[in-house]
Motif scaffolding. Structure first.
Motif, short mmCIF file in Angstrom:
data_model
loop_
_atom_site.label_atom_id
_atom_site.label_comp_id
_atom_site.label_asym_id
_atom_site.label_seq_id
_atom_site.Cartn_x
_atom_site.Cartn_y
_atom_site.Cartn_z
N TRP A 1 -3.24 3.60 -2.43
CA TRP A 1 -3.20 2.79 -3.64
C TRP A 1 -2.53 1.46 -3.35
O TRP A 1 -1.57 1.39 -2.60
N CYS A 2 -3.04 0.42 -3.96
CA CYS A 2 -2.51 -0.93 -3.76
C CYS A 2 -1.61 -1.31 -4.92
O CYS A 2 -1.95 -1.08 -6.09
N ASN A 3 -0.43 -1.86 -4.58
CA ASN A 3 0.54 -2.34 -5.56
C ASN A 3 1.01 -1.23 -6.51
O ASN A 3 1.31 -1.50 -7.68
N ALA A 4 1.09 -0.01 -6.03
CA ALA A 4 1.62 1.09 -6.83
C ALA A 4 3.14 1.10 -6.72
O ALA A 4 3.71 0.79 -5.68
N GLY A 5 3.81 1.45 -7.81
CA GLY A 5 5.26 1.47 -7.83
C GLY A 5 5.83 2.77 -7.29
O GLY A 5 5.14 3.81 -7.26
N LEU B 1 0.83 -1.20 0.00
CA LEU B 1 0.00 0.00 0.00
C LEU B 1 0.87 1.25 0.00
O LEU B 1 1.88 1.31 0.70
N LEU B 2 0.46 2.24 -0.79
CA LEU B 2 1.13 3.54 -0.83
C LEU B 2 0.08 4.63 -0.67
O LEU B 2 -0.93 4.62 -1.36
N ALA B 3 0.35 5.56 0.25
CA ALA B 3 -0.58 6.67 0.48
C ALA B 3 -0.05 7.93 -0.20
O ALA B 3 1.14 8.22 -0.14
N GLY C 1 7.48 6.20 -7.17
CA GLY C 1 7.58 7.29 -8.14
C GLY C 1 6.43 7.38 -9.11
O GLY C 1 6.40 8.32 -9.92
N GLU C 2 5.47 6.46 -9.06
CA GLU C 2 4.31 6.56 -9.95
C GLU C 2 3.39 7.69 -9.51
O GLU C 2 3.29 7.99 -8.32
N PRO C 3 2.71 8.34 -10.46
CA PRO C 3 1.81 9.44 -10.09
C PRO C 3 0.53 8.91 -9.45
O PRO C 3 0.04 7.83 -9.79
N CYS C 4 -0.01 9.70 -8.54
CA CYS C 4 -1.28 9.36 -7.91
C CYS C 4 -2.38 9.45 -8.95
O CYS C 4 -2.44 10.39 -9.74
N GLY C 5 -3.27 8.46 -8.95
CA GLY C 5 -4.36 8.45 -9.92
C GLY C 5 -5.39 9.53 -9.70
O GLY C 5 -6.19 9.81 -10.59
N ARG C 6 -5.38 10.17 -8.54
CA ARG C 6 -6.35 11.22 -8.25
C ARG C 6 -5.79 12.61 -8.50
O ARG C 6 -6.44 13.43 -9.15
#
Length: 236
Positions: A34-38, A24-26, A40-45
Motif C-alpha cells: 500500500w502506498c502512503n498508508a499510515g 510503501l507498506l507491505a 497501524g492502519e488496517p490492510c484494505g484487503r
C-alpha cells in the motif's frame, strides 16, 4: 513518491532506497503493498495492521532467545531417550548418543545427529543473538552478510527437530514388552522447547532492522508512538 533514503556508506555499500522512504507498506499477512498508508492502519484487503517494522521486534526476540538459552542447558544434560531391557536401563543424552554411534562405527549417523541436534541449535542461537545485538545498536557492520546469515537460519531451522523425530519413531516401534522398551526422556521436551523458542525468535526478529541506522530506529519509534497512542485513546 518520496525521495530515496540513502544508507550510510561506511563500508563501501551501495546506497539503497527503502520502502518506507518511498511511502510503501507491505501487509505481513497477504503481502499486499500500500502506498502512503499510515502506521497501524488496517490492510484494505485482509484487515491486518500495517507497520513499517514489526512492533516490539527486538524485545520479543530477546525474550525468546533468553528462554532458549536457559532451556539449552537441560536439553543437553538431561536424557532424551531411556532404553529399558532385561539387563537394566540406559539413559542417553544427545552427546552420549553421538558418542555411542561413533564408537559403534556409525560415523555418518553420529555426524548427522551431532550437527542437527547440537551444532545447528547452537549456531541459530549465536547468529540470532549477534543479529539482535547489532540491530539494536544500529550497526552498519557487514549488513549484506548479516542479511544472508538470517536467511541461512531460516533455511536450516526446519532440520532442528531431527532428534525429536528419531526418538518419537523409536518410541513407537521398539516396544517389545519383557525385552526392550524405549521411552522419551525429559531432555527431549527441553530440546523441543529450544527448537520452538529459536523458531519464535527468528519469526519475531525483523530482518529490515539490519539496514536501519540508530537514527532511523529512533525516528521509527517516534513515528509509531503517536499511532499507538491514537489507537489507545480511540473509544470502543
Amino acid at each position: 513518491m518520496g525521495p530515496f533514503l540513502h544508507v550510510p556508506d561506511d563500508e563501501g555499500e551501495a546506497p539503497a532506497a527503502t520502502a518506507s522512504a518511498l511511502g510503501l507498506l507491505a501487509c505481513p499477512h497477504c503481502d499486499a503493498v500500500w502506498c502512503n498508508a499510515g502506521e497501524g492502519e488496517p490492510c484494505g484487503r485482509c484487515g491486518t495492521r500495517l507497520y513499517t517494522r514489526k512492533p516490539y521486534s527486538l524485545n520479543r526476540t530477546w525474550a525468546f532467545l533468553i528462554a532458549a538459552c536457559i532451556m539449552y542447558i537441560p536439553a543437553n544434560l538431561l536424557p532424551v531417550m531411556i532404553t529399558r531391557t532385561l539387563f537394566g536401563a540406559q539413559y542417553d543424552t544427545i552427546l552420549s548418543g553421538v558418542i555411542y554411534f561413533w564408537v559403534s562405527g556409525a560415523y555418518g549417523l553420529a555426524a548427522i545427529i551431532f550437527i542437527a541436534s547440537f551444532l545447528v541449535p547452537l549456531f541459530k542461537l549465536t547468529v540470532l543473538i549477534l543479529l539482535a545485538l547489532l540491530a539494536q545498536r544500529g550497526s552498519s557492520w557487514r549488513r549484506p552478510e548479516r542479511a544472508k546469515l538470517y536467511h541461512i537460519v531460516e533455511i536450516i531451522g526446519r532440520w532442528s527437530m531431527l532428534d525429536v523425530f528419531v526418538v518419537s519413531l523409536l518410541t513407537g516401534l521398539v516396544q517389545i514388552q519383557g525385552f526392550a522398551v524405549i521411552n522419551a526422556g525429559v531432555g527431549i521436551a527441553a530440546f523441543g522447547s529450544v527448537v520452538v523458542l529459536t523458531m519464535l525468535a527468528s519469526l519475531s526478529f525483523d530482518p529490515r532492522l539490519t539496514w536501519d541506522s540508530r537514527q532511523q530506529q529512533e525516528a521509527e519509534r517516534e513515528r509509531n508512538e503517536p499511532a499507538r497512542d491514537n489507537r489507545e485513546e480511540k473509544p470502543a
